[in-house]
Each structure stands twice: as C-alpha cells, then as structure tokens.
Design an enzyme around this catalytic site. Structure first.
Site, mmCIF file in Angstrom:
data_model
loop_
_atom_site.group_PDB
_atom_site.id
_atom_site.type_symbol
_atom_site.label_atom_id
_atom_site.label_comp_id
_atom_site.label_asym_id
_atom_site.label_seq_id
_atom_site.Cartn_x
_atom_site.Cartn_y
_atom_site.Cartn_z
ATOM 1 N N TRP A 1 0.835 -1.209 0.000
ATOM 2 C CA TRP A 1 0.000 0.000 0.000
ATOM 3 C C TRP A 1 0.865 1.253 0.000
ATOM 4 O O TRP A 1 0.527 2.259 -0.622
ATOM 5 C CB TRP A 1 -0.915 -0.007 1.222
ATOM 6 C CG TRP A 1 -1.721 1.239 1.388
ATOM 7 C CD1 TRP A 1 -2.937 1.514 0.841
ATOM 8 C CD2 TRP A 1 -1.380 2.395 2.155
ATOM 9 N NE1 TRP A 1 -3.373 2.766 1.217
ATOM 10 C CE2 TRP A 1 -2.434 3.329 2.028
ATOM 11 C CE3 TRP A 1 -0.280 2.738 2.949
ATOM 12 C CZ2 TRP A 1 -2.428 4.575 2.662
ATOM 13 C CZ3 TRP A 1 -0.258 3.971 3.575
ATOM 14 C CH2 TRP A 1 -1.316 4.869 3.432
ATOM 15 N N HIS A 2 2.001 1.192 0.688
ATOM 16 C CA HIS A 2 2.864 2.371 0.780
ATOM 17 C C HIS A 2 3.554 2.706 -0.535
ATOM 18 O O HIS A 2 3.896 3.866 -0.769
ATOM 19 C CB HIS A 2 3.920 2.172 1.868
ATOM 20 C CG HIS A 2 3.419 2.401 3.260
ATOM 21 N ND1 HIS A 2 2.795 1.412 3.992
ATOM 22 C CD2 HIS A 2 3.432 3.507 4.053
ATOM 23 C CE1 HIS A 2 2.453 1.898 5.180
ATOM 24 N NE2 HIS A 2 2.818 3.167 5.237
ATOM 25 N N GLY A 3 3.772 1.747 -1.368
ATOM 26 C CA GLY A 3 4.452 2.042 -2.618
ATOM 27 C C GLY A 3 4.558 0.836 -3.521
ATOM 28 O O GLY A 3 4.604 -0.308 -3.051
#
Length: 483
Positions: free
Chosen positions: A325-327
């Site tokens: 989700w972060h990257g």
C-alpha cells in the site's frame, strides 16, 4: 498545495477561514458547501487535469453506497459490496500499480506488457481506503444517511485528503452535519493554530534539516558505493528521525487545520519510538492505517480466532499488503514482510513468555524494537534492494568503521541521536496540547511541557512559526505525499 508553502499559509488558508466564518452566519449547510468547494480547489491546485480520478472515485463510491444501502437486507447486498471493493482496488491498481506490474511482476510470469506510465493521483491510497471503509460500514448498517454534499466533504476535506489520517464515516459525518465545537470559535482558533505551529515546526525545521543527512548515504548506496559502519548508521538513523517528524508533523497540521473549522480528526501518532515491542509500535505508528488494516482486512480474514498458525498467516498477509500500500516497489513489500515477521515473532514470544516483563526485559525490548524498526526503514527508503543491502552491509560493519565512499557526518549522527532521545523522553504534540482536547481520542496530560493559554506559550509558538516561515524558500513535499 503544501501545508508548508507560502501560497497555502498566506493566501489559501486565510481566505478559506474568512470565507468560512462569513458564510457560517448563513447556516452550517452553506458553510459546508463552501468548505467542500475550497477542498476541491486545494486538491486541483497541483494540476486540474488530474483531479478527475478523485471526482470519478467520489461519484462511483457514492452510487455504490446507495445501492448497498437499498439492498442491505437482500441477498444482493454482499455481491454489490464485493463489486464496489473490487472496483476500488482495480482503480487503485490501475493508477498506482500498473507500472510496477508491467515492469516487475509481468516478466516473472513470462508476460510482455507495456506500461502506460499513468500519472499517480495525489493521495489516491488515502481516499481509496477511506471510501472502501465507507462501503463496508454501509453494509454493516453503520451508515444511515445518503447526503451527497456531506459525503463529498467527508472524502475531500482538505486537512486529511492528501496524506490522512484515514477517517471513518461514522466519526466524521455527525461533525459535518453540526461540528462538536461550533460555539467555541476563539478556542478553536487558538487550539488549531497552536497545534498547526508545532506540526509546521516539526516538518519545516526539524524533518527538512535532518533530510540533508539522509540523501548522501542513500544516494551513494543507490550508485553502488559502499558505506562504513558510522556513515551507514548515520544515514539510517537520520531517516528514522526524518520520517517521524515529517509524517507526525503533517498529522499535527491536519488536526490543527481541522480544529480551526470546529472539526476533530482522529489522532494518528502516539510516540511510536517509545514502544517496547513491535506490537506496541503498530498501536502507536500511523494509527488510522493500523486501524483500517485491523478492522477491514485482519478481522475479516479471521484475525487470531482460528489458532496461532492462522493468526501468523493473517499477520504476514496483512503487513505484506500494508507494505505494498505504501508504494509500488519490492522494497516496500520487503518492509511489510519484515514487520509481518517481527509481529509473528512478537506474538510467539508472548505465547511462551506470558508473565509481566521486568524492568530489564522492558529495556531490552525497547532496544530490540528500535533496532529492528531502523533496519526495516532502510528498505522503506532505499531505491532498490541492492541499495538497501549496501546500507545494511555497512550497518553490520562489513566495510569497517569509517570506510566506504561517504564519510560520517558527525553533526548528523549526534543530531539524529539527540532527536531520537527527544522522541522517547518528551511528550508528543497531542499530549502537549491535551488541555485543548486535540483529536477524537482522549489524550493523557503530561507532567511537563503541557500547553497553557499563557504569554510564555504564545511567544514560544510565535517563535516556532517565525523559524518555520524562514524555511519557506526551500519548501519540500511531505514524504507520505508519494503514497
């Protein structure tokens, strides 16, 4: 538009506040419409041509919400919810992960796919997760209204739109219909501006200052150059401090800005570097993301109700997806997997060591937790696996004490250690401002450094604002804007 930019501080915010309080006299509904329009302008300021994904997401999810509400008691309700969640994940995948899949995943599967290199909409992860939670809450009968204006403000409210916190419909909609602090305008302004000043100082002065000690080491590692022990630890510790003050500073500013309008947002940080275990760390770091992953992914997967093995599998899956989700990069996946493994280990240790830990065990737990967090941050910051392994090799001392291409910046190492000590020993922003009731959650009042409406605090916050204003010529983005 950045919270720490001159256009926001000296044009957008004063105009929006003046317009809001002027229109507020006509009623809360017109003021809400004005705030919605202002939030859309805030988002479109970057590039109006790329605002359409947000508009499409809002319209689509509002319609899905209506359909789920009308079919809640029928056999179609679950199918419509599944379709809505799938549509959101497809939306997120197309914009955020299309390039990652085409360039990194497809070759592993023997597929030849050309990336379209789509422009990543700002805050796409945050407003998508917010709306997934909304659809699930509609299905659970936790949402009972279908007001298009309120829903649009719920998604676009500019203090939280770009980088959170991730909010729930049930905790915000009552406030958007009638703010909890509607009759305390002067108190809202004082409390909001004070918290905003603290957050701006964290970002503009501390985080951006420390950032200058982060880039040299990670850039050298990205170029394939070795780092010595001290240089590697210096850049890793500096990034550990930078990301904390950067993101917690943004969260403070978000809470402060919302409070200016009489709105309370959920608290997102509670001194995570004071944690004595990884379990505690995730109860303190990015709290609204942890809440989302727990309530809308971990629990639906079964949580810990199906035995320890299933719990560990669920933890690994949730944290891996949390990293992704972060990257859209394998380094973020590795970061999520590392935290998943650490959580599994932490739960396993508690199962065999259920007794209350002694003082020595608490200290050892804190040291181990912080070392593991710092090591994991290396994957979060590095441009690729090779760069991360170069930094970790240096941190392990395999290149000697001071060997490698980058020499240790002693002032940066000392500064990072001092700021880490501040994170551990000092009360956090919400505790400092506890007298004003910041955020939705109750906050413990600290024994020291508690804010009071005194001349001394007024001068202190004014000095922090002045120091922050002098940095506006080198305005930098918040780290979480890329997510």
């Amino acid at each position: 538009m950045l919270f720490n930019s001159a256009p926001f501080l000296f044009a957008f915010l004063p105009l929006v506040l003046a317009g809001f309080f002027g229109i507020r006299r006509m009623g809360w509904r017109p003021a809400m419409a004005f705030l919605t329009l202002a939030s859309i302008v805030f988002y479109a300021w970057w590039n109006p041509a790329y605002a359409w994904p947000l508009a499409a997401s809002i319209v689509g999810n509002f319609l899905f919400g209506l359909a789920i509400a009308r079919s809640r008691d029928t056999r179609w309700g679950g199918a419509i919810l599944a379709l809505g969640v799938a549509a959101n994940l497809a939306f997120l995948g197309i914009f955020k992960y299309e390039r990652f899949f085409a360039e990194s995943v497809a070759p592993l599967l023997g597929l030849m796919i050309t990336s379209q290199r789509l422009e990543l909409p700002l805050g796409v992860s945050f407003f998508t997760f917010t709306q997934i939670a909304y659809l699930v809450d509609v299905r659970r009968n936790l949402v009972r209204d279908a007001d298009a204006l309120s829903y649009t403000l719920f998604v676009t409210f500019f203090p939280h739109l770009i980088a959170g916190p991730i909010i729930h419909h049930k905790e915000m909609m009552p406030q958007f219909r009638q703010p909890r602090r509607d009759c305390a305008t002067s108190e809202n302004l004082v409390a909001g501006l004070s918290l905003f000043a603290i957050g701006l100082f964290k970002k503009a002065v501390i985080a951006d200052w420390v950032a200058s000690y982060v880039s040299p080491g990670f850039s050298a590692a990205g170029a394939g150059q070795d780092l010595g022990l001290l240089a590697a630890w210096q850049c890793a510790l500096a990034y550990t401090v930078q990301i904390y003050f950067d993101f917690s500073g943004y969260s403070d500013m978000a809470l402060g800005l919302a409070r200016l309008f009489g709105i309370d947002l959920p608290v997102n940080f509670n001194s995570p570097y004071k944690a004595t275990s990884i379990i505690e760390f995730w109860r303190r770091w990015h709290m609204t993301l942890s809440r989302f992953l727990r309530d809308y992914l971990y629990f639906p997967l079964g949580g810990g109700r199906c035995g320890p093995v299933r719990r560990h599998v669920n933890l690994m899956l949730v944290m891996t997806l949390g990293g992704l989700w972060h990257g859209a990069a394998w380094t973020f996946v590795a970061w999520g997997c590392l935290h998943g493994l650490m959580l599994v280990g932490n739960h396993a240790w508690r199962a065999i060591r259920p007794a209350v830990p002694g003082r020595g065990e608490v200290v050892a737990g804190w040291i181990l937790t912080q070392v593991l967090v710092v090591v994991a941050w290396v994957f979060f910051r590095a441009v690729n696996f090779d760069a991360a392994l170069i930094v970790l090799k240096g941190m392990a001392g395999l290149n000697g004490l001071s060997g490698g291409a980058v020499k240790v910046a002693w002032d940066g190492l000392v500064l990072s250690l001092v700021l880490m000590a501040v994170c551990v020993a000092a009360p956090n922003s919400q505790q400092i401002m506890s007298a004003t009731g910041p955020g939705l959650e109750p906050v413990e009042r600290p024994d020291r450094l508690a804010w009071r409406p005194t001349t001394g605090w007024a001068w202190t916050l004014a000095a922090m604002l002045a120091c922050s204003a002098m940095t506006l010529w080198r305005t930098s983005e918040f780290l979480y804007y890329q997510f």
